[in-house]
Design an enzyme around this catalytic site. Structure first.
Site, PDB file in Angstrom:
ATOM      1  CD  GLN A 106      40.101  35.687  36.986  1.00 21.70           C
ATOM      2  OE1 GLN A 106      40.266  36.817  36.527  1.00 21.70           O
ATOM      3  NE2 GLN A 106      40.069  35.471  38.294  1.00 21.70           N
ATOM      4  CG  HIS A 172      42.376  40.223  38.529  1.00 24.61           C
ATOM      5  ND1 HIS A 172      42.685  40.916  39.680  1.00 24.61           N
ATOM      6  CD2 HIS A 172      41.467  39.289  38.891  1.00 24.61           C
ATOM      7  CE1 HIS A 172      41.994  40.414  40.688  1.00 24.61           C
ATOM      8  NE2 HIS A 172      41.248  39.424  40.237  1.00 24.61           N
ATOM      9  CD  GLU A 270      36.131  50.494  43.787  1.00 20.58           C
ATOM     10  OE1 GLU A 270      36.898  50.528  44.762  1.00 20.58           O
ATOM     11  OE2 GLU A 270      36.375  51.085  42.696  1.00 20.58           O
ATOM     12  CE1 TYR A 280      36.881  56.682  39.397  1.00 22.25           C
ATOM     13  CE2 TYR A 280      38.692  56.674  37.836  1.00 22.25           C
ATOM     14  CZ  TYR A 280      37.442  57.100  38.210  1.00 22.25           C
ATOM     15  OH  TYR A 280      36.751  57.985  37.398  1.00 22.25           O
ATOM     16  CE1 TYR A 291      38.962  37.070  47.825  1.00 20.09           C
ATOM     17  CE2 TYR A 291      40.586  38.314  46.583  1.00 20.09           C
ATOM     18  CZ  TYR A 291      39.294  37.841  46.739  1.00 20.09           C
ATOM     19  OH  TYR A 291      38.337  38.163  45.802  1.00 20.09           O
TER      20      TYR A 291
END
Length: 397
Positions: A106, A172, A270, A280, A291
């Site tokens: 990523q 991430h 979200e 949060y 997962y």
């Protein structure tokens, strides 16, 4: 995953009504509440959308874009490390002087935004991934001056922020950027790097929203910056909010509130209203599950954490977030627009004070990586992948 409420047939009619251009307030409040509290949201076909899609240009794994003043040109990052200057009336140029990026998974080239004083300074802000020691990686943010012309280039690129610590893995990173409307503060989304616990660790800036001054220094009024306490300096002082996962969109609305969207685990994507010092809850709570099938307690089980304004299950994989206040598309004024990767579409959410409503979801049949609003009120998208497209949403009628 424990469902918070039952998705009703009536809620589906709300989606259809909003797709026709009505606002959520025109529908029965109970119907809107049922849809918003549910993790579900059906997608309407593109034929029902109030726009058609016009393909404008093609890029190799585009990740982010920002329009230059005048709206006829835009900077576009390509994940492998190139910065492109798209021109409506000319060829797309490569901008020299882009940073060297650690490309893989990523990771790679990330966001690009203009400095609040861009018109006079030419300064742009960029994010990208750099390698550390021992096969570790982390996101960084830098700024440079864009030298315009037939051979555009970046000059004076300097790093002003880094994820700390760098960790193994290529996921991430998040590294989205946004300036506050007054131009005084730079906000950075920092993902938890698929490591879970750093999102709650105040000694790490992973899984956080970061607030800095434009030069990278730390504002004295950040919620955890307290010079009188030895545990409130350095990394801790950068933090604006915590308990986040993979934050791939930041946007301020017209009243100066910061909204953020993030990918949940298996389900539980979200959208949050980002509040000073708020937690949060990830990975302690989520409206999705691990997962491997292991349960994560839902948000209502821990009211001490700030709950999302909206959530989705099955996942839509949100990417890109923009506030819309134009008039080209009926009923869109004061909305958030969000791309969906696995959801292959565009989602509109109407802002109603501190509340947010699931207003429209359109099936575009392709992964949407980025959403941007041009100064004329037109909405533009970047599709994901090797054959990524720059697309304009042309209003019908």
């Amino acid at each position: 995953m424990k469902t918070l409420s039952t998705f009703t047939l009536a809620a589906a009619f709300v989606v259809a009504a909003c797709s026709a251009g009505s606002s959520p307030s025109e529908a029965a409040s109970g119907d809107v509440a049922a849809l918003d509290a549910s993790g579900k949201q059906p997608a309407a076909p593109l034929a029902d959308a109030p726009f058609t899609v016009e393909e404008v240009a093609e890029f190799d794994e585009p990740w982010a874009m920002t329009f230059l003043p005048g709206g006829k040109r835009a900077l576009v990052t390509e994940k492998a490390g190139k910065l492109k200057l798209w021109q409506a009336d000319g060829e797309t140029l490569e901008v020299a002087g882009a940073p060297t990026v650690a490309y893989g998974g990523q990771g790679g080239f990330g966001d690009v935004i203009l400095a609040p004083d861009f018109a006079s300074s030419g300064t742009v802000y960029l994010s990208w991934i750099e390698a550390g020691s021992g096969d570790t990686y982390g996101a960084v943010v830098g700024r440079a001056r864009l030298v315009d012309g037939a051979s555009p280039r970046l000059e004076g690129l300097a790093t002003i922020w880094k994820q700390d610590p760098k960790v193994p893995g290529r996921g991430h990173f998040s590294h989205r950027l946004a300036f506050s409307p007054d131009g005084q503060y730079l906000f950075i989304s920092s993902g938890e790097r698929q490591k879970f616990d750093p999102a709650q660790d105040m000694d790490k800036n992973l899984g956080k929203v970061i607030r800095l001054k434009p030069d990278g220094s730390i504002p004295a009024d950040n919620p955890f910056a307290d010079a009188s306490r030895s545990d409130r300096g350095g990394i801790t002082a950068q933090i604006w909010s915590l308990g986040h996962r993979n934050l791939l969109g930041l946007a301020f609305d017209g009243t100066g509130r910061l909204w953020q969207q993030e990918m949940g685990p298996k389900g539980g994507d979200e959208v949050n209203l980002v509040e000073r010092g708020a937690n949060y809850g990830y990975p302690i709570v989520s409206n999705g599950d691990h997962y491997d099938g292991k349960d994560i307690p839902d948000h209502p089980t821990h009211p001490e954490f700030t709950a999302p304004k909206l959530w989705w299950n099955p996942s839509i994989s949100p990417a890109g977030l923009a506030w819309y206040d134009g008039s080209l598309y009926p009923g869109w004024k004061n909305s958030l627009l969000m791309g969906a990767l696995s959801g292959e579409g565009l989602i509109r959410m109407a802002i109603d004070g501190d509340a947010l409503h699931k207003s429209d979801r359109w099936d575009l049949g392709t992964r949407i990586r980025e959403v941007e609003v041009n100064e004329d009120g037109s909405v533009w998208l970047l599709t994901d992948g090797k054959d990524g497209k720059l697309e304009k949403l042309v209003p019908k009628g």
